[in-house]
Write a protein that holds these residues in place. Sequence first.
Motif, PDB file in Angstrom:
ATOM      1  N   ALA A 193       0.833  -1.201   0.000  1.00 22.25           N
ATOM      2  CA  ALA A 193       0.000   0.000   0.000  1.00 22.25           C
ATOM      3  C   ALA A 193       0.868   1.252   0.000  1.00 22.25           C
ATOM      4  O   ALA A 193       0.622   2.189  -0.760  1.00 22.25           O
ATOM      5  N   ALA A 194       1.898   1.254   0.821  1.00 23.74           N
ATOM      6  CA  ALA A 194       2.773   2.424   0.891  1.00 23.74           C
ATOM      7  C   ALA A 194       3.538   2.626  -0.402  1.00 23.74           C
ATOM      8  O   ALA A 194       3.704   3.751  -0.874  1.00 23.74           O
ATOM      9  N   SER A 195       3.996   1.544  -1.016  1.00 23.68           N
ATOM     10  CA  SER A 195       4.757   1.692  -2.265  1.00 23.68           C
ATOM     11  C   SER A 195       3.866   2.198  -3.396  1.00 23.68           C
ATOM     12  O   SER A 195       4.291   3.035  -4.195  1.00 23.68           O
ATOM     13  N   ASN A 196       2.635   1.745  -3.471  1.00 26.71           N
ATOM     14  CA  ASN A 196       1.733   2.235  -4.513  1.00 26.71           C
ATOM     15  C   ASN A 196       1.323   3.681  -4.271  1.00 26.71           C
ATOM     16  O   ASN A 196       1.165   4.450  -5.220  1.00 26.71           O
ATOM     17  N   LEU A 197       1.181   4.065  -3.023  1.00 30.68           N
ATOM     18  CA  LEU A 197       0.868   5.465  -2.729  1.00 30.68           C
ATOM     19  C   LEU A 197       2.048   6.351  -3.100  1.00 30.68           C
ATOM     20  O   LEU A 197       1.876   7.447  -3.621  1.00 30.68           O
ATOM     21  N   GLY A 198       3.249   5.861  -2.865  1.00 30.57           N
ATOM     22  CA  GLY A 198       4.425   6.609  -3.268  1.00 30.57           C
ATOM     23  C   GLY A 198       4.568   6.700  -4.774  1.00 30.57           C
ATOM     24  O   GLY A 198       4.960   7.745  -5.315  1.00 30.57           O
ATOM     25  N   LEU A 199       4.230   5.629  -5.484  1.00 30.25           N
ATOM     26  CA  LEU A 199       4.304   5.649  -6.946  1.00 30.25           C
ATOM     27  C   LEU A 199       3.267   6.579  -7.563  1.00 30.25           C
ATOM     28  O   LEU A 199       3.471   7.096  -8.658  1.00 30.25           O
ATOM     29  N   ALA A 200       2.181   6.797  -6.856  1.00 31.92           N
ATOM     30  CA  ALA A 200       1.154   7.715  -7.368  1.00 31.92           C
ATOM     31  C   ALA A 200       1.710   9.117  -7.536  1.00 31.92           C
ATOM     32  O   ALA A 200       1.234   9.888  -8.370  1.00 31.92           O
ATOM     33  N   LEU A 201       2.751   9.448  -6.771  1.00 29.88           N
ATOM     34  CA  LEU A 201       3.351  10.774  -6.853  1.00 29.88           C
ATOM     35  C   LEU A 201       3.930  11.050  -8.239  1.00 29.88           C
ATOM     36  O   LEU A 201       4.013  12.202  -8.656  1.00 29.88           O
ATOM     37  N   ILE A 202       4.315  10.020  -8.956  1.00 29.79           N
ATOM     38  CA  ILE A 202       4.863  10.198 -10.309  1.00 29.79           C
ATOM     39  C   ILE A 202       3.839  10.897 -11.198  1.00 29.79           C
ATOM     40  O   ILE A 202       4.192  11.726 -12.032  1.00 29.79           O
ATOM     41  N   PHE A 203       2.582  10.568 -11.012  1.00 25.85           N
ATOM     42  CA  PHE A 203       1.515  11.122 -11.842  1.00 25.85           C
ATOM     43  C   PHE A 203       0.848  12.270 -11.092  1.00 25.85           C
ATOM     44  O   PHE A 203      -0.233  12.128 -10.533  1.00 25.85           O
ATOM     45  N   ASP A 204       1.512  13.405 -11.055  1.00 22.70           N
ATOM     46  CA  ASP A 204       1.015  14.592 -10.359  1.00 22.70           C
ATOM     47  C   ASP A 204      -0.356  14.957 -10.926  1.00 22.70           C
ATOM     48  O   ASP A 204      -0.472  15.320 -12.093  1.00 22.70           O
ATOM     49  N   PRO A 205      -1.433  14.863 -10.122  1.00 22.02           N
ATOM     50  CA  PRO A 205      -2.773  15.113 -10.666  1.00 22.02           C
ATOM     51  C   PRO A 205      -3.103  16.587 -10.821  1.00 22.02           C
ATOM     52  O   PRO A 205      -4.124  16.928 -11.393  1.00 22.02           O
ATOM     53  N   PHE A 206      -2.241  17.458 -10.323  1.00 19.68           N
ATOM     54  CA  PHE A 206      -2.511  18.885 -10.374  1.00 19.68           C
ATOM     55  C   PHE A 206      -1.843  19.491 -11.605  1.00 19.68           C
ATOM     56  O   PHE A 206      -1.075  18.839 -12.288  1.00 19.68           O
ATOM     57  N   ASN A 207      -2.140  20.738 -11.866  1.00 20.17           N
ATOM     58  CA  ASN A 207      -1.585  21.426 -13.031  1.00 20.17           C
ATOM     59  C   ASN A 207      -0.070  21.558 -12.855  1.00 20.17           C
ATOM     60  O   ASN A 207       0.413  22.250 -11.959  1.00 20.17           O
ATOM     61  N   GLN A 208       0.679  20.912 -13.731  1.00 21.97           N
ATOM     62  CA  GLN A 208       2.125  20.889 -13.604  1.00 21.97           C
ATOM     63  C   GLN A 208       2.778  22.171 -14.101  1.00 21.97           C
ATOM     64  O   GLN A 208       3.968  22.374 -13.887  1.00 21.97           O
ATOM     65  N   MET A 209       2.029  23.039 -14.730  1.00 23.01           N
ATOM     66  CA  MET A 209       2.574  24.304 -15.205  1.00 23.01           C
ATOM     67  C   MET A 209       2.639  25.344 -14.081  1.00 23.01           C
ATOM     68  O   MET A 209       3.287  26.359 -14.219  1.00 23.01           O
ATOM     69  N   VAL A 210       1.978  25.086 -12.962  1.00 20.20           N
ATOM     70  CA  VAL A 210       1.984  26.010 -11.835  1.00 20.20           C
ATOM     71  C   VAL A 210       3.227  25.742 -10.995  1.00 20.20           C
ATOM     72  O   VAL A 210       3.497  24.600 -10.621  1.00 20.20           O
ATOM     73  N   ARG A 211       3.977  26.791 -10.708  1.00 22.88           N
ATOM     74  CA  ARG A 211       5.186  26.660  -9.901  1.00 22.88           C
ATOM     75  C   ARG A 211       4.818  26.278  -8.461  1.00 22.88           C
ATOM     76  O   ARG A 211       3.708  26.528  -7.999  1.00 22.88           O
ATOM     77  N   TRP A 212       5.777  25.662  -7.773  1.00 17.56           N
ATOM     78  CA  TRP A 212       5.559  25.201  -6.406  1.00 17.56           C
ATOM     79  C   TRP A 212       5.089  26.341  -5.498  1.00 17.56           C
ATOM     80  O   TRP A 212       4.175  26.167  -4.693  1.00 17.56           O
ATOM     81  N   GLU A 213       5.691  27.488  -5.628  1.00 20.12           N
ATOM     82  CA  GLU A 213       5.350  28.619  -4.762  1.00 20.12           C
ATOM     83  C   GLU A 213       3.930  29.126  -5.004  1.00 20.12           C
ATOM     84  O   GLU A 213       3.321  29.717  -4.111  1.00 20.12           O
ATOM     85  N   ASN A 214       3.398  28.908  -6.194  1.00 23.03           N
ATOM     86  CA  ASN A 214       2.072  29.417  -6.546  1.00 23.03           C
ATOM     87  C   ASN A 214       0.955  28.396  -6.327  1.00 23.03           C
ATOM     88  O   ASN A 214      -0.211  28.722  -6.541  1.00 23.03           O
ATOM     89  N   ARG A 215       1.312  27.196  -5.918  1.00 20.43           N
ATOM     90  CA  ARG A 215       0.274  26.189  -5.685  1.00 20.43           C
ATOM     91  C   ARG A 215      -0.446  26.485  -4.374  1.00 20.43           C
ATOM     92  O   ARG A 215       0.137  27.029  -3.442  1.00 20.43           O
ATOM     93  N   PRO A 216      -1.720  26.087  -4.281  1.00 23.76           N
ATOM     94  CA  PRO A 216      -2.426  26.244  -2.999  1.00 23.76           C
ATOM     95  C   PRO A 216      -1.745  25.405  -1.907  1.00 23.76           C
ATOM     96  O   PRO A 216      -1.110  24.394  -2.186  1.00 23.76           O
ATOM     97  N   ARG A 217      -1.899  25.834  -0.693  1.00 23.02           N
ATOM     98  CA  ARG A 217      -1.243  25.154   0.430  1.00 23.02           C
ATOM     99  C   ARG A 217      -1.678  23.691   0.545  1.00 23.02           C
ATOM    100  O   ARG A 217      -0.872  22.824   0.872  1.00 23.02           O
ATOM    101  N   TRP A 218      -2.950  23.388   0.288  1.00 20.88           N
ATOM    102  CA  TRP A 218      -3.420  22.014   0.424  1.00 20.88           C
ATOM    103  C   TRP A 218      -2.774  21.106  -0.620  1.00 20.88           C
ATOM    104  O   TRP A 218      -2.518  19.929  -0.347  1.00 20.88           O
ATOM    105  N   GLN A 219      -2.493  21.619  -1.834  1.00 16.51           N
ATOM    106  CA  GLN A 219      -1.818  20.813  -2.842  1.00 16.51           C
ATOM    107  C   GLN A 219      -0.383  20.532  -2.437  1.00 16.51           C
ATOM    108  O   GLN A 219       0.101  19.408  -2.585  1.00 16.51           O
TER     109      GLN A 219
END
Length: 91
Positions: A41-67
């Motif tokens: 379960a932990a490894s699959n949750l970690g692998l999910a990070l590869i597929f960032d579901p949020f807009n990848q064009m938004v810089r880290w500093e400009n993302r909402p805090r919850w993201q």
Amino acid sequence: MQATNQSASAKPLSIRINRVLYGAFVLLSLYFFLNGSYQDAASNLGLALIFDPFNQMVRWENRPRWQRAWLLVHLLVMAGIGLVYWKTFSA
């Protein structure tokens, strides 16, 4: 000009694909967690990070805090997996 239009139309498709694959890995993680296979379960949750579901064009500093918090949870899960494997194989 035509190449710009093609790349602009490809962006929504890749975002949709990322969201589908992200959701699949999160659901697979939930399945393994409910069946008691916590390491899978932990490894699959970690692998999910590869597929960032949020807009990848938004810089880290400009993302909402919850993201940012959600993505950091994934990163901590991967660090935890690495620590478990390091302790397992270093002995």
